[in-house]
Design a protein around this motif. Structure first.
Motif, PDB file in Angstrom:
ATOM      1  N   LEU A 179       0.824  -1.202   0.000  1.00  0.00           N
ATOM      2  CA  LEU A 179       0.000   0.000   0.000  1.00  0.00           C
ATOM      3  C   LEU A 179       0.864   1.260   0.000  1.00  0.00           C
ATOM      4  O   LEU A 179       0.597   2.213  -0.728  1.00  0.00           O
ATOM      5  CB  LEU A 179      -0.935  -0.001   1.213  1.00  0.00           C
ATOM      6  N   GLU A 180       1.899   1.268   0.793  1.00  0.00           N
ATOM      7  CA  GLU A 180       2.774   2.440   0.849  1.00  0.00           C
ATOM      8  C   GLU A 180       3.562   2.628  -0.444  1.00  0.00           C
ATOM      9  O   GLU A 180       3.852   3.747  -0.856  1.00  0.00           O
ATOM     10  CB  GLU A 180       3.745   2.310   2.024  1.00  0.00           C
ATOM     11  N   ALA A 181       3.891   1.520  -1.096  1.00  0.00           N
ATOM     12  CA  ALA A 181       4.712   1.604  -2.305  1.00  0.00           C
ATOM     13  C   ALA A 181       3.909   1.920  -3.549  1.00  0.00           C
ATOM     14  O   ALA A 181       4.412   2.598  -4.464  1.00  0.00           O
ATOM     15  CB  ALA A 181       5.476   0.293  -2.498  1.00  0.00           C
ATOM     16  N   GLU A 182       2.644   1.447  -3.634  1.00  0.00           N
ATOM     17  CA  GLU A 182       1.928   1.496  -4.913  1.00  0.00           C
ATOM     18  C   GLU A 182       0.581   2.194  -4.891  1.00  0.00           C
ATOM     19  O   GLU A 182       0.053   2.524  -5.945  1.00  0.00           O
ATOM     20  CB  GLU A 182       1.727   0.060  -5.441  1.00  0.00           C
ATOM     21  N   ASP A 183      -0.038   2.421  -3.739  1.00  0.00           N
ATOM     22  CA  ASP A 183      -1.380   3.004  -3.719  1.00  0.00           C
ATOM     23  C   ASP A 183      -1.294   4.529  -3.830  1.00  0.00           C
ATOM     24  O   ASP A 183      -0.697   5.182  -2.962  1.00  0.00           O
ATOM     25  CB  ASP A 183      -2.112   2.623  -2.434  1.00  0.00           C
TER      26      ASP A 183
ATOM     27  N   ALA B  61      -3.428   6.975  -3.342  1.00  0.00           N
ATOM     28  CA  ALA B  61      -4.040   7.747  -2.251  1.00  0.00           C
ATOM     29  C   ALA B  61      -3.129   7.801  -1.041  1.00  0.00           C
ATOM     30  O   ALA B  61      -3.017   8.833  -0.364  1.00  0.00           O
ATOM     31  CB  ALA B  61      -5.393   7.133  -1.885  1.00  0.00           C
ATOM     32  N   ILE B  62      -2.466   6.699  -0.749  1.00  0.00           N
ATOM     33  CA  ILE B  62      -1.577   6.657   0.416  1.00  0.00           C
ATOM     34  C   ILE B  62      -0.252   7.343   0.107  1.00  0.00           C
ATOM     35  O   ILE B  62       0.303   8.079   0.936  1.00  0.00           O
ATOM     36  CB  ILE B  62      -1.377   5.198   0.876  1.00  0.00           C
ATOM     37  N   LYS B  63       0.267   7.159  -1.088  1.00  0.00           N
ATOM     38  CA  LYS B  63       1.530   7.812  -1.454  1.00  0.00           C
ATOM     39  C   LYS B  63       1.400   9.326  -1.453  1.00  0.00           C
ATOM     40  O   LYS B  63       2.350  10.036  -1.122  1.00  0.00           O
ATOM     41  CB  LYS B  63       1.983   7.324  -2.835  1.00  0.00           C
ATOM     42  N   SER B  64       0.209   9.839  -1.829  1.00  0.00           N
ATOM     43  CA  SER B  64       0.001  11.287  -1.891  1.00  0.00           C
ATOM     44  C   SER B  64      -0.345  11.890  -0.545  1.00  0.00           C
ATOM     45  O   SER B  64      -0.434  13.113  -0.417  1.00  0.00           O
ATOM     46  CB  SER B  64      -1.113  11.603  -2.890  1.00  0.00           C
ATOM     47  N   GLY B  65      -0.573  11.051   0.466  1.00  0.00           N
ATOM     48  CA  GLY B  65      -0.919  11.553   1.787  1.00  0.00           C
ATOM     49  C   GLY B  65      -2.389  11.808   1.996  1.00  0.00           C
ATOM     50  O   GLY B  65      -2.788  12.349   3.039  1.00  0.00           O
ATOM     51  N   GLN B  66      -3.254  11.436   1.024  1.00  0.00           N
ATOM     52  CA  GLN B  66      -4.693  11.628   1.201  1.00  0.00           C
ATOM     53  C   GLN B  66      -5.227  10.825   2.385  1.00  0.00           C
ATOM     54  O   GLN B  66      -6.162  11.226   3.051  1.00  0.00           O
ATOM     55  CB  GLN B  66      -5.434  11.216  -0.071  1.00  0.00           C
ATOM     56  N   THR B  67      -4.638   9.692   2.613  1.00  0.00           N
ATOM     57  CA  THR B  67      -5.018   8.855   3.744  1.00  0.00           C
ATOM     58  C   THR B  67      -3.786   8.079   4.185  1.00  0.00           C
ATOM     59  O   THR B  67      -2.755   8.099   3.517  1.00  0.00           O
ATOM     60  CB  THR B  67      -6.162   7.898   3.365  1.00  0.00           C
ATOM     61  N   SER B  68      -3.901   7.418   5.314  1.00  0.00           N
ATOM     62  CA  SER B  68      -2.797   6.603   5.817  1.00  0.00           C
ATOM     63  C   SER B  68      -3.196   5.142   5.772  1.00  0.00           C
ATOM     64  O   SER B  68      -4.382   4.800   5.677  1.00  0.00           O
ATOM     65  CB  SER B  68      -2.451   7.007   7.255  1.00  0.00           C
TER      66      SER B  68
ATOM     67  N   MET C 105      -4.106 -11.543  -2.476  1.00  0.00           N
ATOM     68  CA  MET C 105      -2.690 -11.190  -2.595  1.00  0.00           C
ATOM     69  C   MET C 105      -1.922 -12.353  -3.205  1.00  0.00           C
ATOM     70  O   MET C 105      -2.347 -13.501  -3.134  1.00  0.00           O
ATOM     71  CB  MET C 105      -2.079 -10.864  -1.226  1.00  0.00           C
ATOM     72  N   ASP C 106      -0.775 -12.018  -3.807  1.00  0.00           N
ATOM     73  CA  ASP C 106       0.127 -13.077  -4.219  1.00  0.00           C
ATOM     74  C   ASP C 106       1.145 -13.323  -3.102  1.00  0.00           C
ATOM     75  O   ASP C 106       1.224 -12.569  -2.130  1.00  0.00           O
ATOM     76  CB  ASP C 106       0.823 -12.709  -5.527  1.00  0.00           C
ATOM     77  N   GLU C 107       1.901 -14.388  -3.235  1.00  0.00           N
ATOM     78  CA  GLU C 107       2.789 -14.823  -2.164  1.00  0.00           C
ATOM     79  C   GLU C 107       3.807 -13.769  -1.730  1.00  0.00           C
ATOM     80  O   GLU C 107       3.954 -13.515  -0.530  1.00  0.00           O
ATOM     81  CB  GLU C 107       3.509 -16.109  -2.597  1.00  0.00           C
ATOM     82  N   PRO C 108       4.510 -13.103  -2.667  1.00  0.00           N
ATOM     83  CA  PRO C 108       5.488 -12.114  -2.203  1.00  0.00           C
ATOM     84  C   PRO C 108       4.906 -10.739  -1.893  1.00  0.00           C
ATOM     85  O   PRO C 108       5.636  -9.836  -1.515  1.00  0.00           O
ATOM     86  CB  PRO C 108       6.464 -12.027  -3.380  1.00  0.00           C
ATOM     87  N   GLY C 109       3.597 -10.562  -2.077  1.00  0.00           N
ATOM     88  CA  GLY C 109       2.983  -9.277  -1.772  1.00  0.00           C
ATOM     89  C   GLY C 109       3.248  -8.207  -2.805  1.00  0.00           C
ATOM     90  O   GLY C 109       3.459  -7.047  -2.467  1.00  0.00           O
ATOM     91  N   GLN C 110       3.209  -8.593  -4.087  1.00  0.00           N
ATOM     92  CA  GLN C 110       3.420  -7.632  -5.167  1.00  0.00           C
ATOM     93  C   GLN C 110       2.115  -7.128  -5.769  1.00  0.00           C
ATOM     94  O   GLN C 110       2.106  -6.140  -6.491  1.00  0.00           O
ATOM     95  CB  GLN C 110       4.270  -8.266  -6.270  1.00  0.00           C
ATOM     96  N   VAL C 111       1.012  -7.835  -5.499  1.00  0.00           N
ATOM     97  CA  VAL C 111      -0.301  -7.460  -6.003  1.00  0.00           C
ATOM     98  C   VAL C 111      -1.299  -7.553  -4.863  1.00  0.00           C
ATOM     99  O   VAL C 111      -1.261  -8.500  -4.072  1.00  0.00           O
ATOM    100  CB  VAL C 111      -0.760  -8.381  -7.154  1.00  0.00           C
ATOM    101  N   LEU C 112      -2.192  -6.574  -4.793  1.00  0.00           N
ATOM    102  CA  LEU C 112      -3.209  -6.551  -3.738  1.00  0.00           C
ATOM    103  C   LEU C 112      -4.542  -6.111  -4.330  1.00  0.00           C
ATOM    104  O   LEU C 112      -4.603  -5.146  -5.095  1.00  0.00           O
ATOM    105  CB  LEU C 112      -2.804  -5.567  -2.632  1.00  0.00           C
ATOM    106  N   ALA C 113      -5.601  -6.842  -3.988  1.00  0.00           N
ATOM    107  CA  ALA C 113      -6.958  -6.440  -4.355  1.00  0.00           C
ATOM    108  C   ALA C 113      -7.834  -6.525  -3.113  1.00  0.00           C
ATOM    109  O   ALA C 113      -7.746  -7.494  -2.349  1.00  0.00           O
ATOM    110  CB  ALA C 113      -7.512  -7.334  -5.456  1.00  0.00           C
ATOM    111  N   VAL C 114      -8.662  -5.514  -2.916  1.00  0.00           N
ATOM    112  CA  VAL C 114      -9.586  -5.484  -1.790  1.00  0.00           C
ATOM    113  C   VAL C 114     -10.999  -5.355  -2.336  1.00  0.00           C
ATOM    114  O   VAL C 114     -11.313  -4.390  -3.045  1.00  0.00           O
ATOM    115  CB  VAL C 114      -9.286  -4.312  -0.835  1.00  0.00           C
ATOM    116  N   VAL C 115     -11.844  -6.339  -2.043  1.00  0.00           N
ATOM    117  CA  VAL C 115     -13.237  -6.355  -2.506  1.00  0.00           C
ATOM    118  C   VAL C 115     -14.153  -6.307  -1.292  1.00  0.00           C
ATOM    119  O   VAL C 115     -13.987  -7.093  -0.344  1.00  0.00           O
ATOM    120  CB  VAL C 115     -13.530  -7.615  -3.342  1.00  0.00           C
TER     121      VAL C 115
END
Length: 846
Positions: free
Chosen positions: A373-377, A379-386, A403-413
Motif C-alpha cells: 500500500l505504501e509503495a503502490e497506492d 491515495a496513500i503515497k500522496s498523503g490523502q489517507t494513511s 494477494m500473491d505470495e510475495p505481496g506484489q499485487v493486492l486487491a480489496v473487494v
C-alpha cells in the motif's frame, strides 16, 4: 489456465521484411530506418519516444543509429500500447546482453520459416537486443540419413548416434548454422556462426546411445565475444568432450543447459504450432503458472506424451532459474508480439506465485499489506489517507483480500450485506511493475471474477498512469462511465438490466443525467453501447481508429473491412475477437446491428457504399445509420455536415452524414479562423507533412529512402485542401504542401495579411480567447510549436504569433498529427457527437 492480457504477426514481419529489403549496403550502425521503407504503420506508432537512447541499449553512438532504434521501436506500437512496449524495452535492457533471451530454433523452422525467423531476429537486434540463438536440425538430419540408407535409431526418445550418423550430423549442423547466419546477413544483421566450442560434455552412455553427450559445462566466452562485437551468436547443440570428441546433444536439452548458466529473462522455444494446445477444447493455452497449476495440470487426461514432457522440462528448468525468468513456446512470426506485449501470442510458462484469498484482515501479514500500500497506492503515497486509517475503515466492512505470495499485487473487494443484489465493490487493486510485467494481476483477476459475478470499481487519474493503465480496466469491464468533474472512471461487469445499470451510474455521478446536447458535452451519457463498423481498416488511420475504439467506454467495433486482409484476425482490439472481412456495398443491409459506419477509404471510393445505404433505407431494408466519411468525397456537399467540431459543434450533434476534414485543412483553418475578420488578402499556407500522409500505396512521397535528406513539394496549385479550406472559410487561400522524411505530424507556417495593424500580443490574445474552452487546442507561448512534439498527440498546437514591423502581416505556426486530430481523433469526436456521447469520450487526455 491463466489468461494473458495486444497488425497481424504475418503483416508485421512482412512490413519489416519490406523495410529491410530497402536497406542499402553499408554498416548497420550507420543506417537510419528513416530511409528504409514505407512500413511504418501504427495504431499509435509514430509517437515520439522520449530519451529512447536510455531505453534501448545502443550499439554505436552516431545520430543515425539512434534514429534507427527510435524509429524501429515505434514499429512495435503496431502490436501493443506505447506503455507496455516501453516497459518491456526497459525490462530487457536492464540486464546484461547475454541475459536477454535464449532462443531455441527447431530444424523445421529453418526449413519452412527461415526468412520469417531472420526478420524476427533482425528486428530484436535493431532495438539493441542480442538474443542467443541455438538451433537443431532433426528433419534435415533424417533426410540425409535416409539418402545414405541409414535408418534412424532411438532409445527412450534419444537418437542413437553412431559414427556414420555423427559424421552426417556434424555436416548438417554446419550447413544449417551457416544458412541462418547468411539469412541474417542478407537482412543486414551481423551474425557469428558458433557451431561448436560452447558445450563441454561426457558420454551419456556410450554403450547405449553411442556419440550422445551429457553437458557438464558451458563455455560462455565465444558468446560474450560475439555480442561485444555487435553480432548475434548462432549456436548448434553439438558438444565436445575435454579431449575434443564431438558429441550429439538434443537441442532442447542444450538450450536448457545454456539457460541454466546464463539465467536469461526469456527462454524461447520456436515451433510451427505457435504454442501448446488444450487436448479437449483444441484452443491454444495462453499461460501456465506452474506454482498454481502444475500438479492439477499433470492430472488432466489429455496432458500426455510430448505435451507432458515439455511441461515437465519447463518446470525443471524454471525451478533452477530466477523467478523473473519464463519460457515462451511460440512461432517465429509471432516472436515480437510474445516478447513486447502483455497479451503475448504463444504459450507463456512461468513459475508465477501462489495466490491467496483472505476473508479477514487479521489473517494477513500486516507488514506485507503495509508495504504494497505504501509503495503502490496513489491515495496513500500522496498523503490523502494513511495505511492505518484505511485498514480501520475496512474493519467495518465485509471484505475479501487477494494477494500473491510475495505481496506484489493486492486487491480489496467489499460487499454491502444490507443491500439485496448489490454488486461487490473493488476498492483497491494495486500492483508493482514486476508483477505487472509477469501478468500476476491477471491471475488475481481470474480469482476475483470467480468469486464475484457482479463487480464495480473506480479508478482515478493517478491510477490511469499507474502500472495498470486505463486500457487494462476497459478490457475487463462490460461498461464504464467517466465523471469529468472528478476525473474518475467507473467500471462494471455482471450488472444486468438497464435500470440497475442506470442506478449504478446515478450513484456514481451523484445527479441525474439528461439527454440534451449541452448536458452530454459537459457531462456523460447513460446510453448503452453503440456498434461501429470500419470500412477501410488497413490504412494508417484505420489502425488509429481501431486503437481509439478499443478504449472507448461506449463503442463496440463489430466489423473491420479490408480487401487485402480478409480472413485474417484483427490484432490490437481487445473487447472481442474479430476477423477482417471484405464488405461490399450490398452487404451492409445485412448488418442492421451496426449503428455507425466509418468510411476510411481513398478519395472517390466510398460513394457506392453511401448510395447503397441510402437506397436500402429508402426501400425500408435498413434503419438509417450515422456515416463518417474520412475521404474528400463529401466535404463540398451541403447535405453533409462538415466535421470540424471546434467550429461546427451544434450542427454535428445528432448528425448522420459527416464529412471528416482533411489533416492539412484542419490545421490551416484553425490557424486562420480567429483572424478571419481581419484578413486583407489571401493567406499563404506552407505545409510540411510526414510521409504517412501519402498513404500506403508506394510512391516517392512515402519512400523514406527517396525522402532522406530531402523535402518534396507537390500539387503546387489546386490541391484539394486548398479548395477545401477556401470553401469552408469563405475566403481564398494559397497552399503548397510538402512531404518530409519523418513518419507522422504536420507543420504549417501561415502568412496572413491584415487589414489593421496588430501586435504579436494582440494576435496571441485573440487566439487564446477564441480557443479558450477547446480541450484539443493548445496555444503555445514563446517559441513556435515543433512537429516532433505533436506526433502521437490528439491536440492541435498553435503558436509563433509573429507580426511584421508595420503590424500588417501575422505569421502563425501550427502543428497537428495528421493521423490523429487530422484524421482518427477528429473522426471519433464526430462519431461521439453523432451518437450522443461526450465529445471527448475515448480520446486520451493529454
Amino acid at each position: 489456465m491463466g489468461q494473458k492480457p495486444k497488425i497481424s504477426a504475418l503483416s508485421f514481419i512482412s512490413l519489416f521484411t519490406l523495410m529491410l529489403s530497402r536497406l542499402k549496403t553499408g554498416s548497420v550502425a550507420t543506417r537510419s530506418l528513416a530511409s528504409t521503407g514505407r512500413f511504418l504503420l501504427r495504431p499509435t506508432m509514430a509517437r515520439s519516444l522520449p530519451a529512447q537512447h536510455k531505453i534501448i541499449r545502443s550499439y554505436g553512438q552516431d545520430q543515425s543509429s539512434t534514429a534507427e532504434k527510435e524509429t524501429i521501436a515505434k514499429l512495435l506500437y503496431n502490436i501493443g500500447s506505447r506503455k507496455e512496449v516501453e516497459q518491456y524495452l526497459r525490462h530487457f535492457s536492464s540486464v546484461e546482453s547475454q541475459k536477454f533471451a535464449v532462443i531455441k530454433v527447431g530444424g523445421a523452422v529453418l526449413t519452412d520459416e527461415l526468412d520469417t525467423l531472420a526478420s524476427a531476429l533482425t528486428f530484436l537486434n535493431r532495438v539493441g537486443l542480442y538474443p542467443i540463438v541455438l538451433h537443431g536440425a532433426g528433419p534435415q538430419l533424417n533426410r540425409l540419413l535416409e539418402d545414405a540408407n541409414v535408418e534412424p535409431q532411438y532409445n527412450e526418445g534419444i537418437r542413437i548416434t553412431d559414427a556414420k550418423t555423427l559424421e552426417i550430423a556434424r555436416k548438417v549442423f554446419q550447413q544449417e548454422n551457416l544458412k541462418l547466419v547468411e539469412a541474417l546477413e542478407r537482412h543486414g544483421t551481423r551474425a557469428r556462426p558458433i557451431p561448436s566450442g560452447v558445450f563441454v560434455a561426457d558420454y551419456l552412455d556410450r554403450e547405449k546411445y553411442g556419440y550422445v553427450g551429457k553437458i557438464k559445462s558451458v563455455n560462455k566466452s565465444g558468446i560474450e565475444s560475439a555480442i561485444r562485437a555487435g553480432t548475434l551468436p548462432i549456436l548448434t547443440s553439438l558438444a565436445e568432450t575435454p579431449d575434443g570428441q564431438i558429441l550429439n546433444v538434443n537441442a532442447d536439452v542444450a538450450a536448457a543447459e545454456l539457460a541454466t548458466v546464463l539465467e536469461p529473462l526469456k527462454i524461447v522455444f520456436l515451433n510451427e504450432k505457435n504454442g501448446l494446445y488444450h487436448g479437449v477444447t483444441g484452443k491454444k493455452i495462453d499461460v501456465i503458472n506452474l506454482d498454481e497449476e502444475y500438479e492439477d495440470l499433470l492430472k488432466e487426461p489429455w496432458v500426455k506424451y510430448g505435451t507432458k514432457l515439455k511441461i515437465k522440462e519447463c518446470k525443471e528448468l524454471l525451478d533452477r532459474l530466477p523467478r523473473s525468468s519464463s519460457v515462451a513456446i511460440i512461432s517465429a512470426g509471432h516472436l515480437h508480439k510474445e516478447l513486447f506485449t502483455d497479451s503475448g501470442a504463444g504459450t507463456l510458462i512461468r513459475r508465477g506465485h501462489k495466490l491467496f484469498k483472505y476473508d479477514a484482515l487479521d489473517k494477513i501479514d500486516p507488514d506485507k499489506l503495509r508495504h504494497i500500500l505504501e509503495a503502490e497506492d496513489p491515495a496513500i503515497k500522496s498523503g490523502q489517507t494513511s495505511v492505518a486509517s484505511y485498514l480501520r475503515d475496512l474493519q467495518q466492512k465485509k471484505v475479501n483480500v487477494y494477494m500473491d505470495e510475495p505481496g506484489q499485487v493486492l486487491a480489496v473487494v467489499t460487499q454491502d450485506p444490507t443491500v439485496a443484489d448489490a454488486p461487490a465493490v473493488l476498492e483497491k487493486f494495486v500492483t508493482n511493475k514486476t508483477a505487472a510485467l509477469n501478468n500476476v494481476p491477471d491471475n488475481l483477476w481470474t480469482n476475483i471474477k470467480k468469486d464475484h459475478p457482479a463487480l464495480t470499481w473506480e479508478i482515478t487519474k493517478e491510477e490511469e498512469d499507474g502500472n495498470l493503465d486505463k486500457s487494462w480496466h476497459f478490457e475487463r469491464a462490460e461498461g464504464s462511465l467517466r465523471n469529468p468533474h472528478t476525473g474518475k472512471t467507473l467500471f462494471f461487469y455482471g450488472i444486468e438490466g438497464a435500470d440497475k445499470v442506470k442506478k449504478t451510474f446515478d450513484g456514481f455521478s451523484g445527479r441525474r443525467q439528461f439527454s440534451t446536447y449541452a448536458q452530454q458535452r459537459r457531462g456523460y451519457s447513460t446510453q448503452s453501447r453503440k456498434n461501429v463498423g470500419l470500412i477501410g481498416a488497413r490504412g494508417y488511420t484505420g489502425r488509429e481508429l481501431i486503437n481509439l475504439i478499443d478504449s472507448h467506454p461506449h463503442l463496440n467495433l463489430t466489423h473491420v473491412s479490408s480487401r487485402e486482409l480478409e480472413g485474417k484476425p484483427l490484432e490490437g482490439y481487445n473487447k472481442e475477437k474479430l476477423t477482417y472481412v471484405n464488405l461490399k456495398p450490398q452487404d451492409l443491409k445485412d448488418h442492421d446491428e451496426v449503428d455507425a459506419w466509418i468510411l476510411a477509404l481513398p478519395n472517390g471510393v466510398c460513394h457506392p457504399f453511401v448510395h447503397q445505404i441510402e437506397q436500402d433505407v429508402k426501400d425500408g431494408k435498413l434503419q438509417d445509420k450515422s456515416l463518417i466519411d474520412l475521404s474528400a468525397d463529401y466535404r463540398f456537399e451541403e447535405s453533409w455536415t462538415y466535421g470540424l467540431p471546434e467550429f461546427n459543434r451544434e450542427k454535428l450533434a445528432g448528425a448522420t452524414r459527416i464529412s471528416n476534414p482533411g489533416c492539412y485543412a484542419t490545421g490551416a483553418q484553425m490557424s486562420i479562423k480567429p483572424l478571419l475578420p481581419f484578413i486583407q488578402s489571401p493567406p499563404t499556407v506552407f505545409g510540411v507533412s510526414g510521409y504517412s500522409g501519402a498513404g500506403t500505396k508506394p510512391s516517392n512521397k512515402n519512400d523514406p529512402a527517396f525522402l532522406k535528406d530531402n523535402i518534396i513539394p507537390y500539387a503546387l496549385t489546386g490541391h484539394i485542401h486548398e479548395r477545401e479550406v477556401s470553401y469552408q472559410l469563405g475566403t481564398p487561400i494559397h497552399f503548397t504542401p510538402h512531404v518530409a522524411p519523418w513518419f507522422q505530424g504536420i507543420a504549417l507556417t501561415v502568412n496572413i495579411p491584415l487589414n489593421k495593424s496588430m501586435s504579436s500580443r494582440d494576435v496571441k490574445d485573440l487566439f487564446s480567447e477564441f480557443y479558450q474552452n477547446e480541450k484539443l487546442v493548445k496555444i503555445i507561448e514563446g517559441e513556435p510549436p515543433l512537429v516532433r512534439d505533436i506526433a502521437g498527440k490528439h491536440n492541435v498546437s498553435i503558436g509563433g504569433f509573429g507580426v511584421q514591423a508595420d503590424g500588417k502581416r501575422a505569421v502563425i505556426v501550427t502543428t497537428i498529427d495528421n493521423l490523429l486530430k487530422g484524421a482518427a481523433t477528429q473522426a471519433l469526436q464526430n462519431l461521439n457527437l453523432s451518437l450522443g456521447f461526450d465529445e471527448y469520450a475515448g480520446i486520451p487526455s493529454q
